[in-house]
Design a protein around this motif. Structure first.
Motif, PDB file in Angstrom:
ATOM      1  N   ARG A 369      -6.219 -46.264   3.907  1.00 44.00           N
ATOM      2  CA  ARG A 369      -4.944 -45.770   3.374  1.00 44.00           C
ATOM      3  C   ARG A 369      -3.919 -45.680   4.499  1.00 44.00           C
ATOM      4  O   ARG A 369      -4.244 -45.375   5.637  1.00 44.00           O
ATOM      5  CB  ARG A 369      -5.130 -44.402   2.701  1.00 44.00           C
ATOM      6  CG  ARG A 369      -5.547 -43.273   3.626  1.00 44.00           C
ATOM      7  CD  ARG A 369      -5.890 -42.025   2.802  1.00 44.00           C
ATOM      8  NE  ARG A 369      -6.092 -40.838   3.613  1.00 44.00           N
ATOM      9  CZ  ARG A 369      -7.229 -40.512   4.207  1.00 44.00           C
ATOM     10  NH1 ARG A 369      -8.278 -41.325   4.097  1.00 44.00           N
ATOM     11  NH2 ARG A 369      -7.323 -39.402   4.916  1.00 44.00           N
ATOM     12  N   ILE A 371      -0.790 -43.986   6.317  1.00 51.95           N
ATOM     13  CA  ILE A 371      -0.105 -42.717   6.465  1.00 51.95           C
ATOM     14  C   ILE A 371       1.060 -42.896   7.419  1.00 51.95           C
ATOM     15  O   ILE A 371       1.070 -43.819   8.235  1.00 51.95           O
ATOM     16  CB  ILE A 371      -1.047 -41.613   6.977  1.00 51.95           C
ATOM     17  CG1 ILE A 371      -1.574 -41.973   8.367  1.00 51.95           C
ATOM     18  CG2 ILE A 371      -2.203 -41.382   6.008  1.00 51.95           C
ATOM     19  CD1 ILE A 371      -2.378 -40.885   9.012  1.00 51.95           C
ATOM     20  N   CYS A 382       3.287 -45.694  11.546  1.00 51.32           N
ATOM     21  CA  CYS A 382       2.174 -45.533  10.619  1.00 51.32           C
ATOM     22  C   CYS A 382       0.831 -45.695  11.323  1.00 51.32           C
ATOM     23  O   CYS A 382       0.751 -46.134  12.473  1.00 51.32           O
ATOM     24  CB  CYS A 382       2.285 -46.529   9.466  1.00 51.32           C
ATOM     25  SG  CYS A 382       1.897 -48.240   9.929  1.00 51.32           S
ATOM     26  N   GLU A 415       1.493 -39.007   3.143  1.00 53.32           N
ATOM     27  CA  GLU A 415       0.502 -39.852   2.466  1.00 53.32           C
ATOM     28  C   GLU A 415       1.039 -40.238   1.097  1.00 53.32           C
ATOM     29  O   GLU A 415       0.585 -39.726   0.073  1.00 53.32           O
ATOM     30  CB  GLU A 415      -0.829 -39.122   2.323  1.00 53.32           C
ATOM     31  CG  GLU A 415      -1.622 -38.970   3.586  1.00 53.32           C
ATOM     32  CD  GLU A 415      -3.031 -38.464   3.315  1.00 53.32           C
ATOM     33  OE1 GLU A 415      -3.952 -39.285   3.195  1.00 53.32           O
ATOM     34  OE2 GLU A 415      -3.196 -37.244   3.193  1.00 53.32           O
TER      35      GLU A 415
END
Length: 467
Positions: A369, A371, A382, A415
């Motif tokens: 993922r 962030i 990121c 997030e």
């Protein structure tokens, strides 16, 4: 070609102070910023030093270039300051550039390198510096239609001054490929405008019976599909704050701008839709990607759209690279195709193995993922976290790669991706009739290939769906 370069004076002055107080006579690192073809300008946001290698050795050092002196002719030995040249661990600097480029968002890129050395040492090291610039450019490309130039920033400590050169990425590098740029410092970060896009995608790729014995690696398949998707995405129209973007239109309002991408429905449908191949499974690559881009106030909005599109594709590629790197470290796959370390989390290798099986099983692999972490003057950079990782692992990434501490307040870390990209392998019937499983007899679903009906025109039914 970049003719003028403007550096963020706050960050560059801090970098100069750090270097002058360090007591070292040589340092190499990355130049982070943005290049604009429309303005013929480069913007330098920050300088990031390349860390020591795994052995604890610095990435560059000085050596004496004139050890042999012709004493018979009475020539005098030059001082070490005049005769030294720079030796750079090019492989380590390029690897640093590759990893840092993953942590940058739309429009912010590794646009070159900087060096902290004396004037005479710089003149003795131009070929080495040009080769390093070229290696960094290959490790951290700017876009699909890449620039053929990068910046080389020289911070000279004797006499103290800043200079910037445009380095051409020619195959045969010579000192003539370095051309001076007009370099100055000013307020750069404070004039940036912010753009944010949440992009949803759903790629459904057929698995053909005849190709199962000679299928390419899963990473190759996905990288190829991302390349195809990038071409379609490049032609997408864009809405900014609900308004259709017109070419060369400037952005006149402040604040964060919402971007939406519009792709034509069923554009460039796959030619294989008319083939008579039997579909035995479906590879589903779906999820959402959050993207940020930053634009200089004098640049048109169309450049922000281009940066957003490139950032989406680069983010997908970065996630695949991360799980491939992780797959190289994974060991102990069981007979069921599930890793011993985590019986619920399949690896990329596991999913690939299931493709080669009769497709009676299903597996889902969550990609890392994305962030976002506050960086400079309200901008974000990121990082990527695996499903089992927490924010604690960020500390090492930021200290080593960016020479900065992560924020102490975890609430400032964003997030935004609600649907993290995932990869799943399913049988054809699981996708064709998900709501009516009883309508597909088990004897038919598990029957040998020769007894199953031949399913064609797959893409006419299950073409990519975009939201």
């Amino acid at each position: 070609m970049v003719k003028t370069v403007v550096g963020e004076e706050t960050q560059l002055q801090l970098a100069e102070l750090r270097l002058s107080q360090s007591g070292i006579f040589a340092q190499v690192g990355l130049v982070i910023g943005k290049l604009s073809s429309i303005l013929d300008k480069g913007f330098v946001f920050d300088l990031i030093p390349t860390p020591p290698n795994d052995a604890g050795e610095p990435p560059c050092s000085l050596v004496d270039s004139f050890k042999d002196v012709d004493k018979k002719k009475g020539s005098k030995a030059k001082s070490s300051a005049d005769s030294s040249s720079l030796v750079i661990d090019e492989g380590w600097v390029t690897e640093h550039a590759r990893q840092v480029s993953r942590m940058l968002v739309g429009g912010i890129r590794v646009i070159g390198i900087y060096v902290w050395i004396g004037e005479s040492t710089f003149k003795n090291s131009t070929i080495t510096l040009c080769q390093t610039v070229k290696g960094v450019a290959e490790a951290a490309p700017l876009s699909a239609s890449d620039w053929d130039e990068r910046l080389l920033v020289h911070i000279c400590y004797s006499p103290r001054r800043w200079t910037c050169r445009n380095c051409s990425l020619a195959s045969n590098i010579t000192p003539s490929h370095l051309r001076p740029c007009d370099f100055k410092m000013g307020k750069v970060l404070g004039t940036l405008q912010s753009f944010r896009c949440m992009y949803n995608f759903d790629m459904r790729l057929p698995i053909y019976q005849e190709n199962m014995s000679s299928i390419r690696t899963l990473n190759d398949i996905l990288q190829n599909e991302i390349s195809i998707h990038a071409k379609e995405l490049k032609g997408a129209k864009g809405l900014v704050d609900g308004n259709l973007v017109i070419e060369d239109e400037p952005c006149t309002s402040d604040g964060q701008h919402k971007v939406e991408l519009l792709l034509p429905f069923m554009k460039d449908a796959c030619l294989e839709a008319s083939s008579q191949k039997e579909i035995v499974g479906v590879l589903v690559f779906a999820g959402s990607v959050c993207s940020y881009a930053y634009l200089n106030s004098k640049q048109p909005i169309s450049e922000a759209l281009a940066d957003i599109k490139e950032d989406i594709i680069m983010s997908l590629r970065s996630r695949l690279d991360i799980i491939c790197d992780e797959a190289d470290r994974q060991t102990g796959v069981t007979a069921d195709g599930v890793t011993e370390e985590n019986n619920e989390m399949p690896t990329l290798e596991t999913v690939h193995q299931l493709i080669l099986e009769p497709l009676r099983k299903q597996a889902t692999l969550q990609l890392p993922r994305r962030i976002f972490i506050p960086w400079l003057a309200g901008t974000f950079i990121c990082d990527y976290l695996q499903p089992s990782e927490t924010f604690e692992v960020l500390k090492d990434h930021f200290v080593e790669l960016l020479s900065m501490e992560p924020p102490a307040d975890a609430s400032t870390i964003l997030e935004p991706e609600t649907g993290t990209p995932s990869l799943s392998i399913q049988s054809f019937w699981a996708v064709a009739a998900p709501l009516y499983p009883a309508s597909v007899p088990e004897s038919l679903a598990n029957s040998p290939p020769e007894r199953r009906p031949c399913i064609t025109h797959f893409h006419a039914i299950f073409h990519w769906q975009r939201i």
